[in-house]
Design an enzyme around this catalytic site. Sequence first.
Site, mmCIF file in Angstrom:
data_model
loop_
_atom_site.group_PDB
_atom_site.id
_atom_site.type_symbol
_atom_site.label_atom_id
_atom_site.label_comp_id
_atom_site.label_asym_id
_atom_site.label_seq_id
_atom_site.Cartn_x
_atom_site.Cartn_y
_atom_site.Cartn_z
ATOM 1 N N ASN A 297 -5.765 -7.202 4.776
ATOM 2 C CA ASN A 297 -4.857 -6.065 4.910
ATOM 3 C C ASN A 297 -4.123 -6.235 6.234
ATOM 4 O OD1 ASN A 297 -3.600 -3.612 5.206
ATOM 5 N ND2 ASN A 297 -5.482 -2.432 5.530
ATOM 6 N N LYS B 244 -1.748 -4.559 7.430
ATOM 7 C CA LYS B 244 -1.293 -3.288 8.012
ATOM 8 C C LYS B 244 0.166 -3.417 8.484
ATOM 9 C CE LYS B 244 -6.006 -2.379 9.409
ATOM 10 N NZ LYS B 244 -6.901 -1.370 9.976
ATOM 11 N N HIS C 258 -6.652 3.941 1.643
ATOM 12 C CA HIS C 258 -7.125 3.465 2.944
ATOM 13 C C HIS C 258 -7.263 4.670 3.876
ATOM 14 C CE1 HIS C 258 -7.369 1.393 6.769
ATOM 15 N NE2 HIS C 258 -7.677 0.299 6.090
ATOM 16 N N GLU D 138 -6.532 5.103 6.838
ATOM 17 C CA GLU D 138 -5.363 5.380 7.683
ATOM 18 C C GLU D 138 -4.324 6.207 6.917
ATOM 19 O OE1 GLU D 138 -4.707 1.303 8.834
ATOM 20 O OE2 GLU D 138 -6.570 1.369 9.985
ATOM 21 N N GLU E 115 -15.418 1.125 3.081
ATOM 22 C CA GLU E 115 -14.997 0.923 4.469
ATOM 23 C C GLU E 115 -15.429 2.116 5.323
ATOM 24 O OE1 GLU E 115 -11.531 -2.011 4.768
ATOM 25 O OE2 GLU E 115 -10.652 -0.031 4.530
ATOM 26 N N GLY F 253 -11.598 -1.580 12.688
ATOM 27 C CA GLY F 253 -10.856 -1.889 13.914
ATOM 28 C C GLY F 253 -11.629 -1.622 15.197
ATOM 29 N N SER G 195 -14.423 -4.381 10.495
ATOM 30 C CA SER G 195 -14.758 -5.364 11.530
ATOM 31 C C SER G 195 -15.457 -6.613 10.975
ATOM 32 C CB SER G 195 -15.594 -4.718 12.650
ATOM 33 O OG SER G 195 -14.850 -3.710 13.299
HETATM 34 C C1 PEP Z 1 -9.112 -2.358 7.309
HETATM 35 O O1 PEP Z 1 -8.213 -1.800 7.923
HETATM 36 O O2 PEP Z 1 -9.151 -2.280 6.076
HETATM 37 C C2 PEP Z 1 -10.132 -3.080 8.068
HETATM 38 C C3 PEP Z 1 -11.257 -3.364 7.480
HETATM 39 O O3 PEP Z 1 -9.817 -3.410 9.376
HETATM 40 P P1 PEP Z 1 -10.714 -4.316 10.397
HETATM 41 O O4 PEP Z 1 -11.190 -5.516 9.635
HETATM 42 O O5 PEP Z 1 -9.789 -4.649 11.501
HETATM 43 O O6 PEP Z 1 -11.866 -3.461 10.818
#
Ligand code: PEP
Length: 256
Positions: free
Chosen positions: A9, A11, A97, A99, A169, A175, A214
Amino acid sequence: MRRPVVMGNWKLNGSKTMVTELLTGLNAELEGVAGVDVAVAPPALYLDLAERLIKEGGNKIILGAQNTDVNNSGAFTGDVSPQMLKDFGATHIIIGHSERREYHHESDEFVAQKFAFLKENGLTPVLCIGESEAQNEAGETLAVCARQLDAVIKTQGVEALNDAIIAYEPIWAIGTGKAATAEQAQSIHASIRAHIAKESEAVAKNVIIQYGGSVKAENAAELFAQPDIDGALVGGAALDAKGFAAIAKAAAAAKA
Ligand code: PEP
C-alpha cells in the site's frame, strides 16, 4: 491450500520517477519467485504508468488500488470508480483502511457498500479491519473485528467473502514500527477465522487473512510461519523494492 498474498500500500507516495524505479526494481527482484501473489496499490494517478511497467516486467505483479467510489460514473467530483480501476488493469482494491475510516469518516456500512460494489464489478476487495490502541487495551479487539466483518456478512452473506481478502491491521501497529508479535497476530487471525466459521467452515478455511502493521523483511518470516497468517498488507516497507521483495519471498518460503 491458501496461496499467500503480499500487497504494498503505497499510500500518498509517488512520482513518475519513483513509480518507475520501484516497479523496475520489483520486476527484477521478483524474477523466478513462485508461490506468492505480489500486488501493489499505487496512488490512482499512477495506475496507467504502473500498468505499463508491470506489463514490461512480464506481469509478475498484480495491480491494485487504495480506494473506490460506490458509483461507476456521474456527478461525484474527485472520485474513482471500479470501472475506471478495471480500465487500468487494477484488480485488488483496498477498502476500509484505518486512515480512510479516521480521516474520511468512513463507516462500517459505507465500507460494506464499497465491498459489495467491487464484487458486483468483478474486483477483489481487500477489506481492512482492526482495532485502535485504546480498544486493544480495553480487550475489544475481537469485538471490533467482528463488527467490521459483520457489516459485510450480515448484509451480503458470508459467501461474499469468497475470493475477497481480509487484512487484519491493528491500528497501533500501522506505521509505528511496533508490529504485533507473531503469536499475538496468529491468535487474532485464528479468532477472525473462527468468527467466519460460525457462518461457513468452507469460507473460513479458504479466505486469505493478511496481517498488516509494521511488517518488514526482518519480522516477515516469523509472521508468515503462523498457520492463519496468509501474507501481508505492507505500507512503509513496500516503498523499497529489495525490502518488499524480501517480504514476498519470505511468504513464498513459509507457505511452500
Ligand atoms: C498500512 O498502512 O496498511 C500499513 C500496514 O503500514 P505499515 O506497514 O507502514 O505499518
